[in-house]
Motif scaffolding. Sequence first.
Motif, mmCIF file in Angstrom:
data_model
loop_
_atom_site.group_PDB
_atom_site.id
_atom_site.type_symbol
_atom_site.label_atom_id
_atom_site.label_comp_id
_atom_site.label_asym_id
_atom_site.label_seq_id
_atom_site.Cartn_x
_atom_site.Cartn_y
_atom_site.Cartn_z
ATOM 1 N N ALA A 35 61.921 -23.538 43.907
ATOM 2 C CA ALA A 35 63.362 -22.622 43.669
ATOM 3 C C ALA A 35 62.962 -21.657 42.482
ATOM 4 O O ALA A 35 61.840 -21.414 41.922
ATOM 5 C CB ALA A 35 64.219 -23.512 42.998
ATOM 6 N N SER A 36 63.956 -20.879 42.289
ATOM 7 C CA SER A 36 63.830 -19.712 41.319
ATOM 8 C C SER A 36 65.170 -19.640 40.692
ATOM 9 O O SER A 36 66.396 -19.882 41.314
ATOM 10 C CB SER A 36 63.533 -18.283 41.957
ATOM 11 O OG SER A 36 64.550 -17.937 42.981
ATOM 12 N N ASP A 37 65.430 -18.695 39.470
ATOM 13 C CA ASP A 37 66.484 -18.836 38.796
ATOM 14 C C ASP A 37 67.277 -17.674 39.133
ATOM 15 O O ASP A 37 66.641 -16.457 39.712
ATOM 16 C CB ASP A 37 66.369 -18.748 37.208
ATOM 17 C CG ASP A 37 65.857 -20.177 36.496
ATOM 18 O OD1 ASP A 37 66.816 -20.970 36.945
ATOM 19 O OD2 ASP A 37 65.078 -20.149 35.892
ATOM 20 N N PRO A 38 68.492 -17.445 39.224
ATOM 21 C CA PRO A 38 69.290 -15.998 39.438
ATOM 22 C C PRO A 38 69.150 -14.856 38.438
ATOM 23 O O PRO A 38 70.102 -14.420 37.940
ATOM 24 C CB PRO A 38 70.553 -16.667 39.577
ATOM 25 C CG PRO A 38 70.850 -17.550 38.592
ATOM 26 C CD PRO A 38 69.358 -18.288 38.546
ATOM 27 N N PHE A 39 67.709 -14.421 38.303
ATOM 28 C CA PHE A 39 67.616 -13.220 37.298
ATOM 29 C C PHE A 39 68.399 -12.129 37.692
ATOM 30 O O PHE A 39 68.732 -12.067 38.850
ATOM 31 C CB PHE A 39 65.964 -13.200 37.643
ATOM 32 C CG PHE A 39 65.064 -14.052 37.045
ATOM 33 C CD1 PHE A 39 65.128 -14.443 35.484
ATOM 34 C CD2 PHE A 39 64.522 -14.829 37.588
ATOM 35 C CE1 PHE A 39 64.593 -15.579 34.926
ATOM 36 C CE2 PHE A 39 63.661 -15.802 37.378
ATOM 37 C CZ PHE A 39 63.599 -16.377 35.910
ATOM 38 N N PHE A 40 68.832 -11.446 36.583
ATOM 39 C CA PHE A 40 69.471 -10.342 36.916
ATOM 40 C C PHE A 40 68.854 -9.191 37.491
ATOM 41 O O PHE A 40 67.916 -8.884 37.250
ATOM 42 C CB PHE A 40 70.126 -9.745 35.624
ATOM 43 C CG PHE A 40 71.186 -8.538 35.387
ATOM 44 C CD1 PHE A 40 72.299 -8.749 36.349
ATOM 45 C CD2 PHE A 40 70.597 -7.601 34.973
ATOM 46 C CE1 PHE A 40 73.170 -7.620 36.495
ATOM 47 C CE2 PHE A 40 71.576 -6.437 35.043
ATOM 48 C CZ PHE A 40 72.648 -6.484 35.590
ATOM 49 N N GLY A 41 69.524 -8.343 38.391
ATOM 50 C CA GLY A 41 69.122 -6.983 38.861
ATOM 51 C C GLY A 41 67.937 -6.964 39.740
ATOM 52 O O GLY A 41 67.350 -8.159 40.340
ATOM 53 N N ARG A 42 67.482 -5.803 40.168
ATOM 54 C CA ARG A 42 66.602 -5.657 40.864
ATOM 55 C C ARG A 42 65.031 -6.189 40.495
ATOM 56 O O ARG A 42 64.434 -6.955 41.293
ATOM 57 C CB ARG A 42 66.213 -4.149 41.283
ATOM 58 C CG ARG A 42 66.557 -4.025 42.711
ATOM 59 C CD ARG A 42 66.354 -2.266 43.090
ATOM 60 N NE ARG A 42 67.429 -1.538 42.429
ATOM 61 C CZ ARG A 42 67.348 -0.240 42.303
ATOM 62 N NH1 ARG A 42 66.171 0.381 42.802
ATOM 63 N NH2 ARG A 42 68.039 0.508 41.667
ATOM 64 N N GLY A 43 64.778 -5.875 39.194
ATOM 65 C CA GLY A 43 63.746 -6.577 38.489
ATOM 66 C C GLY A 43 63.667 -7.969 38.564
ATOM 67 O O GLY A 43 62.621 -8.662 38.685
ATOM 68 N N GLY A 44 64.987 -8.665 38.567
ATOM 69 C CA GLY A 44 65.061 -10.075 38.633
ATOM 70 C C GLY A 44 64.462 -10.551 40.190
ATOM 71 O O GLY A 44 63.914 -11.959 40.084
ATOM 72 N N LYS A 45 64.294 -9.779 41.009
ATOM 73 C CA LYS A 45 63.781 -10.422 42.407
ATOM 74 C C LYS A 45 62.385 -10.594 42.318
ATOM 75 O O LYS A 45 61.947 -11.480 42.645
ATOM 76 C CB LYS A 45 64.089 -9.386 43.603
ATOM 77 C CG LYS A 45 65.537 -9.318 43.697
ATOM 78 C CD LYS A 45 65.741 -8.993 45.173
ATOM 79 C CE LYS A 45 67.354 -9.005 45.611
ATOM 80 N NZ LYS A 45 68.180 -8.076 44.774
ATOM 81 N N LEU A 46 61.705 -9.899 41.348
ATOM 82 C CA LEU A 46 60.161 -10.039 41.239
ATOM 83 C C LEU A 46 60.036 -11.160 40.438
ATOM 84 O O LEU A 46 59.196 -11.802 40.380
ATOM 85 C CB LEU A 46 59.662 -8.838 40.301
ATOM 86 C CG LEU A 46 59.425 -7.455 41.359
ATOM 87 C CD1 LEU A 46 59.242 -6.237 40.219
ATOM 88 C CD2 LEU A 46 58.734 -7.835 42.603
ATOM 89 N N LEU A 47 60.668 -11.348 39.457
ATOM 90 C CA LEU A 47 60.572 -12.474 38.448
ATOM 91 C C LEU A 47 60.627 -13.935 39.171
ATOM 92 O O LEU A 47 60.127 -14.899 38.994
ATOM 93 C CB LEU A 47 61.571 -12.348 37.270
ATOM 94 C CG LEU A 47 61.607 -11.505 36.140
ATOM 95 C CD1 LEU A 47 62.628 -11.172 35.106
ATOM 96 C CD2 LEU A 47 60.012 -11.653 35.406
ATOM 97 N N ALA A 48 61.906 -13.698 40.039
ATOM 98 C CA ALA A 48 62.235 -14.944 40.809
ATOM 99 C C ALA A 48 60.879 -15.218 41.687
ATOM 100 O O ALA A 48 60.640 -16.309 41.902
ATOM 101 C CB ALA A 48 63.403 -14.706 41.744
#
Length: 307
Positions: free
Chosen positions: A208-221
Amino acid sequence: MNVAFKQSVGPPQSLDAIAEALLLPTGVDGVYARTALFEQAATGLTTLISRYREPDTEVLRLPPVMSRRQLQQSGYLESFPHLLGCVSCVAGDEAQIRASVARCQAGDDWTGALAVADLVLSPAACYPVYPLVSSRGQLPAAGLKFDVACDCFRREPSQLLDRLQSFRMREYVCVGTPEQVADFRARWMKRAAAIAGQLGLACRIEPASDPFFGRGGKLLAMSQIEQALKFELVVLLHSAGEPTACVSLNDHRDHFGAAWNLRTAAGAVAHSGCVAFGIDRLALALFASHGVELARWPTRVRQALRV
Ligand code: AMP
Ligand code: ZN
């Protein structure tokens, strides 16, 4: 790990149909009054989870608010600013406060008088642990383990009963070497599955991944999934649709160790990890799976919960 649901019970009941017996509306999406029936399940769950506590685990029960400065230092705003709830209070001298109250009484907007306080609503139970560990100096060789719980807030209003703004979280946390954290999480992966089995829940554990903020968040996820940093135990709660995450198993690597200068006995930056049980979601999962009549739940489930 991404396996089919372990089916141990019939199809889940409609959540809306059982809502009236469990969670009463309070005028705000995602904030409910919990009935005695719901609380029976919630209490049973916390007792069951306590029975799995490892030796040498420090127990702390935390308030629903925490230091805003500490949450900032933990990097929360970089990752989840959209979920944060900040406490704000009516500020000013007596005359100014009276004027704000008068505006409210006149039906005008009075909220301009609010000033941000030094508190935030805790978004997870484990955040206060890291500054506490930091204040104690270097870790012992065995690392440290905590059992924490608090009411959490996340700004994600929804009409779905399993997506709350205010909900209860119970966590076991480990701070230590990378190996200690990996072992801790592996042990809890097994225990979480055992708990779900005792509860007769149709579940699976998946990356799973966390609901990171914003567009950059998708990469973090994506990177979180690639590195296998988060797993979730998910349960079928809605008769159709996505399963719901009820427990998460997290490896934070050195995120909190670096933010709080946590050091292992050998002097390296400490790692941390946690297993987080969503008490309200698990309670809901029990009712969705076994119905609203506790007396008719499978005997082994009632025995596990002592209800
Ligand atoms: P997380 O820190 O996002 O991994 O959350 C830990 C656990 O808290 C999840 O597995 C859920 O059981 C519970 N949880 C998280 N967000 C919510 C929510 N909006 N409503 C109810 N429970 C939640
Ligand atoms: Zn945590």
